[in-house]
Design a protein around this motif. Structure first.
Motif, PDB file in Angstrom:
ATOM      1  N   THR A  70       0.862  -1.189   0.000  1.00  0.00           N
ATOM      2  CA  THR A  70       0.000   0.000   0.000  1.00  0.00           C
ATOM      3  C   THR A  70       0.889   1.227   0.000  1.00  0.00           C
ATOM      4  OG1 THR A  70      -1.821  -1.094   1.170  1.00  0.00           O
ATOM      5  CG2 THR A  70      -1.745   1.305   1.261  1.00  0.00           C
ATOM      6  N   VAL A  71       0.630   2.146  -0.927  1.00  0.00           N
ATOM      7  CA  VAL A  71       1.421   3.372  -1.050  1.00  0.00           C
ATOM      8  C   VAL A  71       0.552   4.560  -0.685  1.00  0.00           C
ATOM      9  CG1 VAL A  71       2.728   4.854  -2.618  1.00  0.00           C
ATOM     10  CG2 VAL A  71       2.848   2.353  -2.863  1.00  0.00           C
ATOM     11  N   ASP A  72       1.012   5.362   0.265  1.00  0.00           N
ATOM     12  CA  ASP A  72       0.304   6.561   0.701  1.00  0.00           C
ATOM     13  C   ASP A  72       0.846   7.753  -0.090  1.00  0.00           C
ATOM     14  OD1 ASP A  72      -0.844   8.716   1.954  1.00  0.00           O
ATOM     15  OD2 ASP A  72      -0.243   8.135   3.990  1.00  0.00           O
ATOM     16  N   LEU A  73       0.048   8.242  -1.044  1.00  0.00           N
ATOM     17  CA  LEU A  73       0.524   9.333  -1.884  1.00  0.00           C
ATOM     18  C   LEU A  73       0.692  10.642  -1.113  1.00  0.00           C
ATOM     19  CD1 LEU A  73      -1.419   8.749  -5.240  1.00  0.00           C
ATOM     20  CD2 LEU A  73       0.889   8.002  -4.588  1.00  0.00           C
ATOM     21  N   ALA A  74       0.007  10.756   0.025  1.00  0.00           N
ATOM     22  CA  ALA A  74       0.163  11.970   0.842  1.00  0.00           C
ATOM     23  C   ALA A  74       1.571  12.080   1.411  1.00  0.00           C
ATOM     24  CB  ALA A  74      -0.858  11.983   1.977  1.00  0.00           C
ATOM     25  N   ALA A  75       2.286  10.946   1.485  1.00  0.00           N
ATOM     26  CA  ALA A  75       3.644  10.945   2.031  1.00  0.00           C
ATOM     27  C   ALA A  75       4.624  11.674   1.117  1.00  0.00           C
ATOM     28  CB  ALA A  75       4.122   9.515   2.261  1.00  0.00           C
ATOM     29  N   MET A  76       4.208  11.988  -0.117  1.00  0.00           N
ATOM     30  CA  MET A  76       5.084  12.752  -1.008  1.00  0.00           C
ATOM     31  C   MET A  76       5.394  14.132  -0.453  1.00  0.00           C
ATOM     32  SD  MET A  76       4.040  11.948  -4.957  1.00  0.00           S
ATOM     33  CE  MET A  76       2.312  12.404  -4.806  1.00  0.00           C
ATOM     34  N   ILE A 100      -3.520   4.999  -1.442  1.00  0.00           N
ATOM     35  CA  ILE A 100      -4.468   5.722  -0.600  1.00  0.00           C
ATOM     36  C   ILE A 100      -4.081   7.203  -0.603  1.00  0.00           C
ATOM     37  CG2 ILE A 100      -5.008   3.723   0.846  1.00  0.00           C
ATOM     38  CD1 ILE A 100      -3.039   4.810   2.934  1.00  0.00           C
ATOM     39  N   ASN A 101      -4.998   8.024  -0.134  1.00  0.00           N
ATOM     40  CA  ASN A 101      -4.797   9.481  -0.134  1.00  0.00           C
ATOM     41  C   ASN A 101      -4.423   9.982  -1.530  1.00  0.00           C
ATOM     42  OD1 ASN A 101      -5.362   9.909   2.651  1.00  0.00           O
ATOM     43  ND2 ASN A 101      -3.321   9.158   3.174  1.00  0.00           N
ATOM     44  N   HIS A 102      -5.206   9.527  -2.493  1.00  0.00           N
ATOM     45  CA  HIS A 102      -4.983   9.880  -3.900  1.00  0.00           C
ATOM     46  C   HIS A 102      -5.741  11.127  -4.319  1.00  0.00           C
ATOM     47  CE1 HIS A 102      -8.784   7.826  -3.756  1.00  0.00           C
ATOM     48  NE2 HIS A 102      -8.174   6.679  -3.469  1.00  0.00           N
ATOM     49  N   GLY A 103      -6.560  11.648  -3.421  1.00  0.00           N
ATOM     50  CA  GLY A 103      -7.250  12.900  -3.712  1.00  0.00           C
ATOM     51  C   GLY A 103      -8.637  12.775  -4.278  1.00  0.00           C
TER      52      GLY A 103
END
Length: 366
Positions: A70-76, A100-103
């Motif tokens: 699982t990749v949390d895009l908010a972590a960018m 997750i947290n893809h907007g």
């Protein structure tokens, strides 16, 4: 003199699979029509060979089995490099990951699934006019490979071309039109981010895949997996690898999707508000096999509630351009593993096979 029983047996017509397939297709109401008729047994055209069913039983059922990353895009916001590495690792091993947290707002996810479900659960007379097998149009059908596969799968599909030239929106059934158009816009936005991360994971510039137009060709499919009375005899979707570059999948809470890994078949467990991303054969080829496409399948649905999933297949838009392993990713130490080809040749090859195996990558291998 022969007995009446022997006469009856000899007079019985042998099972005609081709005829049965044609008769099913001509009902134009799909698997949902079979379920609505009150059917209690899976018709023979849906029964899979013993070797397929045996393979299904070997799938991982353990709760302790590994899960796809699982990749949390908010972590960018904190470390883009860390997210690039997570995506690279997932794409180069299992070929599947969830984001997750893809907007995408939660209500958009819910509304899109509900709209596709509503289409499939309309009265039969509302679905029949859309039932067709022509490529390029809005089409509602059961099993895109119905007449090529060894056995049919227990699902129906509505499919729509969304790019580079989208179908006329007026052709999309009104019950799901607004939601489908909105979902396409969200997928375009999310896929741009994913392509940047995937490109950077190969040591390329963030815009490399966008410049190749890898997100411009888009086909959306809305799968519907109704309750199956004998789920141990058939499947929801045959084991296969996607032919395109990238697939963005929205699935509901029912579950049933599995992916093949070195550890065996594992469940892609539904996560609230997550999108499932997988690498296709095309991206495996142009990455010179750094990224991996994976076999995946869907089990027949044993739940009383239908399963719904919506996949968008992303491809280049230029069907005549030559593609192959990117020059930046080949060297004397790692020569190109595949020959060059046009997207037109690539997709023609895909259309001639049933949904199983990885013959596409094998066919283009040098």
């Amino acid at each position: 003199m022969s007995s009446p029983v022997a006469t009856a047996v000899s007079a019985a017509a042998p099972y005609d699979r081709a005829k049965a397939l044609k008769e099913f297709d001509e009902t134009r109401v799909g698997v949902k029509g079979l379920v609505d008729s009150g059917i209690k047994a899976v018709p023979p055209i849906f029964v899979h060979p013993p070797e397929t069913l045996a393979e299904l039983k070997r799938g991982s059922e353990s709760e302790s089995a590994p899960e796809i990353p699982t990749v949390d895009l908010a972590a960018m916001q904190e470390s883009r490099a860390a997210v690039v590495e997570q995506v690279r690792q997932a794409a180069s091993t299992v070929g599947f990951f969830q984001v997750i947290n893809h907007g995408v707002p939660e209500q958009v996810l819910r509304r899109t699934l509900a709209a596709v479900k509503a289409f499939h659960e309309q009265p039969a007379e509302a679905r029949v006019p859309v039932y067709r097998r022509e490529v390029g149009k809005v089409s509602y059908l059961s099993n895109v490979d119905l007449f090529q596969s060894k056995a049919a799968s227990w699902r129906d599909t509505i499919q729509m071309r969304m790019g580079p030239i989208a179908v006329d929106h007026s052709e999309i059934p009104e019950v799901c039109r607004e939601e489908v158009v909105e979902w396409d816009k969200e997928v375009v936005r999310v896929s741009r981010v994913l392509y940047e991360l995937l490109s950077e994971g190969l040591g390329l510039g963030a815009e490399r895949f966008r410049e190749m137009g890898l997100g411009e060709g888009r086909v959306m499919v809305g799968h519907y997996y109704p309750f199956c009375p004998q789920p141990d005899l058939t499947v929801g979707l045959n084991s296969h690898a996607d032919p395109g570059a990238l697939t963005v999948l929205l699935q509901d809470h029912i579950g049933g999707l599995q992916v093949e890994t070195p550890q065996g078949w594992i469940h892609v467990k539904p996560q609230p508000q997550a999108l499932v991303i997988n690498i296709g054969d095309f991206l495996q080829i142009i990455s010179n096999e750094t990224y991996k496409s994976a076999h995946h399948r869907v089990l027949a649905n044993h739940c009383n509630e239908a399963r719904v999933s919506i996949a968008v297949f992303l491809n280049p838009s230029d069907r005549e351009r030559l593609f192959g392993p990117l020059p930046e990713l080949t060297s004397t130490k790692k020569p190109a593993l595949y020959r060059n080809f046009t997207l037109h040749e690539f997709m023609i090859r895909f259309s001639k096979k049933e949904l199983d195996g990885k013959s596409l990558t094998n066919f283009f291998r040098q």
